[in-house]
Design a protein around this motif. Sequence first.
Motif, PDB file in Angstrom:
ATOM      1  N   ASP A  87       0.846  -1.202   0.000  1.00  0.00           N
ATOM      2  CA  ASP A  87       0.000   0.000   0.000  1.00  0.00           C
ATOM      3  C   ASP A  87       0.884   1.256   0.000  1.00  0.00           C
ATOM      4  O   ASP A  87       0.622   2.222  -0.720  1.00  0.00           O
ATOM      5  CB  ASP A  87      -0.904  -0.045   1.225  1.00  0.00           C
ATOM      6  CG  ASP A  87      -2.017   0.988   1.191  1.00  0.00           C
ATOM      7  OD1 ASP A  87      -2.479   1.344   0.098  1.00  0.00           O
ATOM      8  OD2 ASP A  87      -2.428   1.441   2.268  1.00  0.00           O
ATOM      9  N   VAL A 111      -5.488   8.611  -2.021  1.00  0.00           N
ATOM     10  CA  VAL A 111      -5.887   7.626  -1.011  1.00  0.00           C
ATOM     11  C   VAL A 111      -6.266   6.300  -1.676  1.00  0.00           C
ATOM     12  O   VAL A 111      -6.722   6.268  -2.816  1.00  0.00           O
ATOM     13  CB  VAL A 111      -7.069   8.142  -0.152  1.00  0.00           C
ATOM     14  CG1 VAL A 111      -6.667   9.355   0.667  1.00  0.00           C
ATOM     15  CG2 VAL A 111      -8.291   8.460  -1.020  1.00  0.00           C
ATOM     16  N   THR A 112      -6.091   5.232  -0.936  1.00  0.00           N
ATOM     17  CA  THR A 112      -6.458   3.897  -1.418  1.00  0.00           C
ATOM     18  C   THR A 112      -7.970   3.773  -1.418  1.00  0.00           C
ATOM     19  O   THR A 112      -8.607   4.019  -0.386  1.00  0.00           O
ATOM     20  CB  THR A 112      -5.907   2.819  -0.452  1.00  0.00           C
ATOM     21  OG1 THR A 112      -4.574   3.136  -0.097  1.00  0.00           O
ATOM     22  CG2 THR A 112      -5.976   1.444  -1.088  1.00  0.00           C
ATOM     23  N   VAL A 113      -8.546   3.374  -2.550  1.00  0.00           N
ATOM     24  CA  VAL A 113      -9.997   3.143  -2.581  1.00  0.00           C
ATOM     25  C   VAL A 113     -10.303   1.654  -2.762  1.00  0.00           C
ATOM     26  O   VAL A 113     -11.365   1.183  -2.344  1.00  0.00           O
ATOM     27  CB  VAL A 113     -10.693   4.017  -3.647  1.00  0.00           C
ATOM     28  CG1 VAL A 113     -10.420   3.516  -5.055  1.00  0.00           C
ATOM     29  CG2 VAL A 113     -12.192   4.088  -3.392  1.00  0.00           C
ATOM     30  N   ALA A 114      -9.376   0.898  -3.369  1.00  0.00           N
ATOM     31  CA  ALA A 114      -9.620  -0.536  -3.559  1.00  0.00           C
ATOM     32  C   ALA A 114      -8.306  -1.282  -3.727  1.00  0.00           C
ATOM     33  O   ALA A 114      -7.291  -0.705  -4.154  1.00  0.00           O
ATOM     34  CB  ALA A 114     -10.504  -0.756  -4.786  1.00  0.00           C
ATOM     35  N   GLY A 121      -7.285   7.240 -14.711  1.00  0.00           N
ATOM     36  CA  GLY A 121      -8.642   7.687 -15.005  1.00  0.00           C
ATOM     37  C   GLY A 121      -8.763   9.187 -14.779  1.00  0.00           C
ATOM     38  O   GLY A 121      -7.756   9.893 -14.723  1.00  0.00           O
ATOM     39  N   ARG A 122     -10.017   9.656 -14.627  1.00  0.00           N
ATOM     40  CA  ARG A 122     -10.188  11.101 -14.414  1.00  0.00           C
ATOM     41  C   ARG A 122      -9.605  11.520 -13.068  1.00  0.00           C
ATOM     42  O   ARG A 122      -8.833  12.468 -12.975  1.00  0.00           O
ATOM     43  CB  ARG A 122     -11.674  11.486 -14.492  1.00  0.00           C
ATOM     44  CG  ARG A 122     -11.882  12.977 -14.678  1.00  0.00           C
ATOM     45  CD  ARG A 122     -13.356  13.342 -14.674  1.00  0.00           C
ATOM     46  NE  ARG A 122     -13.917  13.367 -13.325  1.00  0.00           N
ATOM     47  CZ  ARG A 122     -13.746  14.376 -12.457  1.00  0.00           C
ATOM     48  NH1 ARG A 122     -13.057  15.446 -12.815  1.00  0.00           N
ATOM     49  NH2 ARG A 122     -14.284  14.324 -11.255  1.00  0.00           N
ATOM     50  N   THR A 123      -9.980  10.752 -12.018  1.00  0.00           N
ATOM     51  CA  THR A 123      -9.452  11.072 -10.686  1.00  0.00           C
ATOM     52  C   THR A 123      -8.738   9.883 -10.042  1.00  0.00           C
ATOM     53  O   THR A 123      -8.170  10.026  -8.962  1.00  0.00           O
ATOM     54  CB  THR A 123     -10.589  11.514  -9.728  1.00  0.00           C
ATOM     55  OG1 THR A 123     -11.458  10.395  -9.487  1.00  0.00           O
ATOM     56  CG2 THR A 123     -11.382  12.673 -10.304  1.00  0.00           C
ATOM     57  N   SER A 124      -8.800   8.715 -10.692  1.00  0.00           N
ATOM     58  CA  SER A 124      -8.229   7.512 -10.077  1.00  0.00           C
ATOM     59  C   SER A 124      -7.068   6.957 -10.885  1.00  0.00           C
ATOM     60  O   SER A 124      -6.911   7.250 -12.073  1.00  0.00           O
ATOM     61  CB  SER A 124      -9.317   6.441  -9.931  1.00  0.00           C
ATOM     62  OG  SER A 124      -9.726   5.986 -11.201  1.00  0.00           O
ATOM     63  N   VAL A 147      -7.294   7.152  -5.412  1.00  0.00           N
ATOM     64  CA  VAL A 147      -8.005   8.341  -5.907  1.00  0.00           C
ATOM     65  C   VAL A 147      -7.244   9.578  -5.434  1.00  0.00           C
ATOM     66  O   VAL A 147      -6.912   9.701  -4.241  1.00  0.00           O
ATOM     67  CB  VAL A 147      -9.461   8.381  -5.390  1.00  0.00           C
ATOM     68  CG1 VAL A 147     -10.167   9.654  -5.843  1.00  0.00           C
ATOM     69  CG2 VAL A 147     -10.225   7.147  -5.882  1.00  0.00           C
ATOM     70  N   GLY A 151     -10.440  16.144   0.997  1.00  0.00           N
ATOM     71  CA  GLY A 151     -10.611  14.698   0.856  1.00  0.00           C
ATOM     72  C   GLY A 151     -11.533  14.312  -0.284  1.00  0.00           C
ATOM     73  O   GLY A 151     -11.981  13.162  -0.367  1.00  0.00           O
ATOM     74  N   PRO A 182     -12.417  13.868  -4.470  1.00  0.00           N
ATOM     75  CA  PRO A 182     -11.645  13.537  -5.674  1.00  0.00           C
ATOM     76  C   PRO A 182     -11.278  14.783  -6.470  1.00  0.00           C
ATOM     77  O   PRO A 182     -12.076  15.722  -6.581  1.00  0.00           O
ATOM     78  CB  PRO A 182     -12.609  12.653  -6.472  1.00  0.00           C
ATOM     79  CG  PRO A 182     -13.524  12.063  -5.445  1.00  0.00           C
ATOM     80  CD  PRO A 182     -13.689  13.130  -4.397  1.00  0.00           C
TER      81      PRO A 182
END
Length: 118
Positions: free
Chosen positions: A27, A43-46, A72-75, A103, A109, A111
């Motif tokens: 991580d 931040v970790t989302v998945a 991606g756009r925010t990820s 993200v 906090g 996106p």
Amino acid sequence: MIRVTAMPADANAYGDIFGGWLMSQMDMGAGLVAARRSRGRAVTVAMDGMQFHLPVKVGDEVSVYGEIQRVGRTSLTIAIEAWRRHRHEEEEVKVTQAVFTFVAVNEFGKPRAIDQEK
Ligand SMILES: CCCCCCCCCCCCCCCC(=O)SCCNC(=O)CCNC(=O)[C@H](O)C(C)(C)COP(=O)(O)OP(=O)(O)OC[C@H]1O[C@@H](n2cnc3c(N)ncnc32)[C@H](O)[C@@H]1OP(=O)(O)O
């Protein structure tokens, strides 16, 4: 990205390193990639497809490597692997792998868009 020695405090009663410790290293490695690419907080989302192939032992050198798979756009999607090396030997062996999604977030906090130009 990260190179660290697995210590006794990171091990279970059998001397194998806890999976949670390894996931934490992964991580943090993914976090470095995400922060650098998104130029800010992320931040970790998945975390998907976590696989533990082989145990890590106390005293092993653990190296974490990562590669961006998608922006991606925010990820960001980042493939992460951890490899072990016995401290007296040259051979490195892959021990874990997973795909992390981070993200990019702003100061609230929420996106934020990632610059698509690298
Ligand atoms: C000065 C001091 C410096 C200090 C320096 C310290 C440095 C020390 C380094 C440590 C480095 C370690 C790094 C660890 C990092 C954490 O451990 S962070 C802690 C654990 N994570 C969290 O607490 C995050 C909790 N979740 C959240 O806050 C919200 O869900 C988020 C992440 C802000 C997303 O909010 P949202 O409203 O769901 O966002 P939404 O608009 O729906 O989706 C945004 C993007 O996420 C994607 N997404 C959302 N959910 C998912 C999902 N489940 N799966 C995949 N993608 C998803 C969407 O597809 C979308 O992608 P794009 O199409 O925009 O690319």
